[in-house]
Scaffold this active site. Structure first.
Site, mmCIF file in Angstrom:
data_model
loop_
_atom_site.group_PDB
_atom_site.id
_atom_site.type_symbol
_atom_site.label_atom_id
_atom_site.label_comp_id
_atom_site.label_asym_id
_atom_site.label_seq_id
_atom_site.Cartn_x
_atom_site.Cartn_y
_atom_site.Cartn_z
ATOM 1 N N GLY A 80 17.567 42.105 -41.030
ATOM 2 C CA GLY A 80 18.132 42.741 -39.831
ATOM 3 C C GLY A 80 17.136 43.229 -38.809
ATOM 4 O O GLY A 80 15.918 43.204 -39.009
ATOM 5 N N ASP A 106 12.520 45.601 -54.661
ATOM 6 C CA ASP A 106 11.831 45.062 -53.480
ATOM 7 C C ASP A 106 10.889 46.115 -52.905
ATOM 8 O O ASP A 106 10.789 46.285 -51.682
ATOM 9 C CB ASP A 106 12.859 44.622 -52.426
#
Ligand code: ATP
Ligand code: MG
Length: 453
Positions: free
Chosen positions: A108, A218
């Site tokens: 994004g 992550d």
């Protein structure tokens, strides 16, 4: 107009007001005529089940036990899911004013926005592509679920809300005014003192995530954020000590970007950035996922400490995973040892996040503030006083119970070199006295033995 509509038999028993509401809804098209038919099985409300809450995790486990075939729905039991297309609401332009774009990622674009109503600044992440109906929808929902399940923690980027607009996902979260660790590192390697702060804050956030049976998957410099200006003023505490606390950290590190979070118990692993992935995860061994986060954090610290850009593949990539992490000469031996442990090829050897928080590097005596040391000293003195009082009481008690024994013991003191023996004798005497209180028989036996000798 309502009278013109036929009255179905199943709602005839409803009061007049409910019938009117019902037909009004049918007329507006918001309610199918069979909605109030209580002879049909009840419809499930159109709301998702968050797979990361304790209830969702339990449901996940149950589903796993019933079916061994992993499916989308296994990891995300949200059928019937309220998909993004069903919740399109226009809020971005109605409720916010965009102040500027602060970052872009694989998923994004993130903008700094002010909310028109509350006047506060937030980070709004909008998916780059329409996600409704695509595989990216899962990642978007994962991030929302994880944020909502984890709630508030000082070292997690705070979540406020999420919605869909034109099939794009939008997540409203705390705006981190210091940017990301990745951006900070671009100015050069961090000194060890700063790395220790990073270690303390991120270990705290990770320990919290892991305590909720979740894993981040992550962790990397681009997903650790900095909030400045928090904690500048010490909390108002009138504890009777001088106001000479050292400067509190003026910034906080926070873990963000929860798009890869998964449950430890029934993982659905979406591999994160391969530069930070341990070998076992690539080999699809998901039995030590919390330690995969530790591995990624170890390499994050290594990179932030001056280790340079990490390899994506090749010999260097393998060397790091085979325990050959180069030493960083600007860092202490202890810090280098810790980094090596965090990226150990064997996940069992890597410390847990909770252990990292307690690491001696984070709690050296020399790092304590004067006020902290004074507080500890006062506590130790108080403890000493209490013990001394208890000791006196115990001694009085013993004296009244066994006056002969105490006389014998004190006679011994008189005959030996006090300087050499008095201290240890006092200690052993105390032990004897306390033992004798709990077991007077033992004293008698010992006195008997002495008599025999
Ligand atoms: P990727 O998948 O590449 O890790 P992403 O698309 O999931 O990225 P984020 O990592 O959440 O997106 O954000 C991209 C960038 O936007 C960050 O690296 C950071 O620079 C900025 N950013 C994200 N969230 C915030 C925030 N809450 N406050 C300030 N900046 C932010
Ligand atoms: Mg990111």
């Amino acid at each position: 107009m309502f009278n013109a509509l036929p009255s179905p038999p199943q709602i005839k028993t409803l009061p007049a007001k409910s019938q009117r509401t019902y037909w009004h809804a049918v007329w507006l098209g918001s309610l199918p005529p069979d909605e109030l038919d209580d002879t049909r099985p009840a419809r499930r409300p159109l709301a998702n089940i968050n797979p990361f809450t304790p209830d969702g995790q339990a449901l996940n486990k149950k589903k796993r036990a019933l079916s061994k075939t992993p499916t989308w729905g296994d990891a995300t039991p949200e059928q019937p899911a309220k998909r993004l297309r069903e919740s399109n609401i226009s809020r971005y332009n109605v409720e916010f004013v965009e102040l500027g774009v602060v970052g872009r990622g694989a998923f994004g674009r993130v903008a700094r926005c002010v909310n028109k109503l509350d006047g506060c600044v937030y980070a709004l992440k909008r998916s780059l592509r329409p996600v409704a109906g695509s595989a990216a929808e899962r990642a978007a929902l994962t991030e929302v679920y994880a944020h909502a399940a984890l709630g508030r923690h000082p070292h997690l980027v705070r979540y406020y809300s999420a919605w869909a607009e034109d099939d794009h996902m939008i997540i409203q979260s705390e705006y981190c005014d210091g940017g990301s660790l990745q951006q900070l590192m671009e100015a050069g390697p961090l000194p060890e003192s700063e790395l220790l702060l990073l270690l303390a804050h991120v270990a705290d956030g990770l320990a919290y995530i892991h305590s909720q049976q979740l894993v981040h998957m992550d962790l990397k410099p681009g997903n650790i954020f900095i909030v400045r200006g928090e904690g500048g003023a010490a909390p108002d505490s009138d504890d009777g000590y001088d106001d000479d606390e050292p400067d509190l950290p003026h910034h906080k590190y926070k873990i963000g970007d929860l798009g890869h979070v998964t449950c430890v118990s029934s993982p659905s692993v979406e591999e994160g950035d391969c530069r930070y992935l341990p070998k076992e995860v690539l080999q699809e061994d998901f039995t030590h996922l919390t330690k995969a986060d530790i591995f990624a954090f170890g390499l994050t610290l290594y990179e932030a400490g001056g280790g340079g850009a990490l390899p994506k593949n090749g010999q260097e990539w393998h060397d790091i995973r085979d325990g050959k992490l180069p030493v960083l000469p600007n860092l202490s031996r202890e810090f280098n040892q810790l980094l090596k442990k965090m990226v150990d090829p064997d996940p069992n050897q890597r410390p847990s996040a909770a252990r990292l928080r307690r690491h001696p590097l984070l709690h050296p005596a020399g790092n304590k503030s004067k006020a902290q040391l004074r507080r500890e000293l006062a506590a130790a003195k108080l403890k000493n006083e209490l013990l001394a009082r208890k000791l006196q009481e115990a001694a009085r008690c013993i004296k009244s119970l066994t006056p002969n024994l105490v006389n014998q013991e004190s006679a011994k003191f008189r005959t030996r070199s006090a300087k050499r023996l008095q201290k240890p004798r006092i200690d052993s005497n105390i032990v004897e006295i306390i033992q004798s209180v709990s077991s007077p028989l033992r004293i008698e036996r010992r006195t008997d033995r002495r008599k025999r000798v």
